[in-house]
Structures are given as structure tokens and as C-alpha cells.
Design an enzyme around this catalytic site. Structure first.
Site, short mmCIF file in Angstrom:
data_model
loop_
_atom_site.label_atom_id
_atom_site.label_comp_id
_atom_site.label_asym_id
_atom_site.label_seq_id
_atom_site.Cartn_x
_atom_site.Cartn_y
_atom_site.Cartn_z
N GLU A 28 0.86 -1.40 0.17
CA GLU A 28 0.06 -0.15 0.23
C GLU A 28 0.86 1.21 -0.29
O GLU A 28 0.82 2.29 0.23
CB GLU A 28 -1.23 0.32 1.13
N HIS A 67 -2.90 3.00 8.27
CA HIS A 67 -3.75 2.43 7.86
C HIS A 67 -4.18 0.66 8.80
O HIS A 67 -3.22 0.50 8.59
CB HIS A 67 -3.23 2.10 6.34
N HIS A 109 -6.96 -2.11 9.34
CA HIS A 109 -8.76 -3.05 8.98
C HIS A 109 -9.31 -3.52 10.24
O HIS A 109 -9.81 -4.72 10.27
CB HIS A 109 -8.01 -4.34 8.31
N TYR A 162 -19.95 14.30 18.69
CA TYR A 162 -18.98 15.13 18.41
C TYR A 162 -17.56 15.11 18.01
O TYR A 162 -16.73 16.26 16.82
CB TYR A 162 -19.12 16.44 19.88
N HIS A 168 -12.91 -2.81 2.51
CA HIS A 168 -11.22 -2.90 3.27
C HIS A 168 -10.82 -2.79 3.99
O HIS A 168 -10.57 -3.56 5.10
CB HIS A 168 -10.39 -2.09 1.67
N TYR A 220 -6.57 20.30 19.85
CA TYR A 220 -6.00 18.37 20.37
C TYR A 220 -5.63 17.95 19.56
O TYR A 220 -5.35 18.37 18.72
CB TYR A 220 -7.80 17.97 20.91
ZN LIG Z 1 -5.00 -3.19 3.34
#
Ligand SMILES: [Zn+2]
Length: 201
Positions: free
Chosen positions: A58, A76, A78, A97, A138, A191
Site C-alpha cells: 500500500e 492504515h 483493517h 461530536y 477494505h 487537540y
Molecule cells: Zn489494507
């Protein structure tokens, strides 16, 4: 990521940028076996600068996030609830919020095969103007000014998706109006940097 149940096995990947260089997790290695020396460094065009192993498949998606934003880190995952939501809707709506951590409702990128430029393009479209997106069928992707911020956003996004799944399973959730989303987005923008952080209450 494994302890926080954001990934299973060797899925998911993380990167951090410094200048024109990106440190990114390698492909297919269990997190328990990952050491700093095995984290490769690549240039923004994807070529290796110092990488003992092949980068995550990726990498194009990470590089697309850096081209689109001024982020210094990309996470990233899953994670289960985020992935489940990515099967159901085109957008995670303003249910709470804390959606303000992401700049508003979180879009779901159209499905494309993992590791492709098509997925990187779909992700970039969904991420535009936000700090997170879901990837259709995904998973999820978050960005941050620091690795800690990108990581925290991945945890908050997973929690919001879990709440949304529970609420929609039980009934029709009330949503926040756009003007309130704008207000909390502005409040929450201060924040997130861990050193001087005040957690949302
Ligand atoms: Zn992935």
C-alpha cells in the site's frame, strides 16, 4: 495496533514522513517480528532510499496521502467496525461530536484492488478535506501531524464506527447538524498533539 485490535495478522501498515523521506512498514511481516532496522525508508516517488525489505504493497496509498495533505504520518488499519461500516454506506455521518476530529463526516472510498494506483486515487478522493477516510470493503486510513495523532485518530474512528453500528442496529440515530460539526471541528483542531494534549472530554 495488534493490542488495540486495529489489525489482525500482518494486515495494515504505518508510515511517517520527514522532509522528502517516508519510513514505512514492510510487506507481510508479523508485527511481533518488526524491528526499527526492518522499517524501510523510501523517497516520495516510491523509490527505496534505505530498505532491507520490500515496502507494504500500500505504499502508493501512503504516498498519495502525503501528496494530498501536509500530514507527517499515515495509519492504515483493517479494524473490525470501520471495515464493517465500509460495506454499508458511502459516508460515516455526524453521529457524535468526535466526528470533528476528522473534519466532518468520513467518506468511504470506492472499492479498488489492494496495492493498486486505483485504490490510491479512490482514497485521495475520499480523504480530500478530511483527516480520515474509510476504504470500501477494505478498512480505514487516518493521517496526522504526528504518528501519535494519526494513531489516536485510528482508535477514535474505530470507536465511532462501533457506536454507529450499534445505534443503527437498534434504531434510527439522530445526527448532528452541519453547523455543530463545523463548531466542534474548530474546537477539536487544537487537540491531538500528544505532548501538549488535552483529551476530548
Ligand atoms: Zn489494507
Amino acid at each position: 495496533m495488534t493490542a488495540d485490535r486495529l489489525v489482525v495478522g500482518s494486515s495494515g501498515n504505518v508510515s511517517a514522513r520527514a522532509g522528502d523521506l517516508v519510513a514505512v512498514t514492510p510487506t507481510g511481516l508479523p508485527y511481533a517480528e518488526l524491528t526499527p532496522e526492518l522499517v524501510g525508508v523510501h523517497r516520495l516517488d516510491g523509490t527505496a532510499a534505505d530498505a532491507p525489505l520490500a515496502p507494504t504493497s500500500e505504499l502508493p496509498m501512503h504516498l498519495a496521502a502525503y501528496r494530498l495533505t501536509d500530514a507527517a504520518a499515515v495509519v492504515h488499519t483493517h479494524s473490525t467496525a470501520a471495515t464493517a461500516v465500509s460495506l454499508l454506506v458511502d459516508e460515516l455521518p455526524a453521529l457524535h461530536y468526535l466526528i470533528g476530529l476528522f473534519g466532518g463526516p468520513v467518506r468511504v472510498a470506492r472499492y479498488a484492488t489492494y496495492g493498486t494506483d486505483e485504490l490510491a486515487d479512490a482514497m485521495a478522493e475520499a480523504l480530500d478535506g478530511r483527516t480520515a477516510c474509510l476504504l470500501g470493503n477494505h478498512g480505514a486510513l487516518t493521517v496526522g501531524r504526528t504518528l501519535a495523532e494519526a494513531y489516536d485518530r485510528a482508535v477514535y474512528l474505530e470507536w465511532l464506527c462501533d457506536v454507529w453500528l450499534r445505534a443503527t442496529a437498534a434504531g434510527r440515530p439522530r445526527l448532528l447538524p452541519p453547523e455543530e460539526v463545523g463548531r466542534v471541528t474548530a474546537k477539536l483542531s487544537t487537540y491531538g498533539v500528544r505532548d501538549a494534549r488535552r483529551d476530548p472530554e
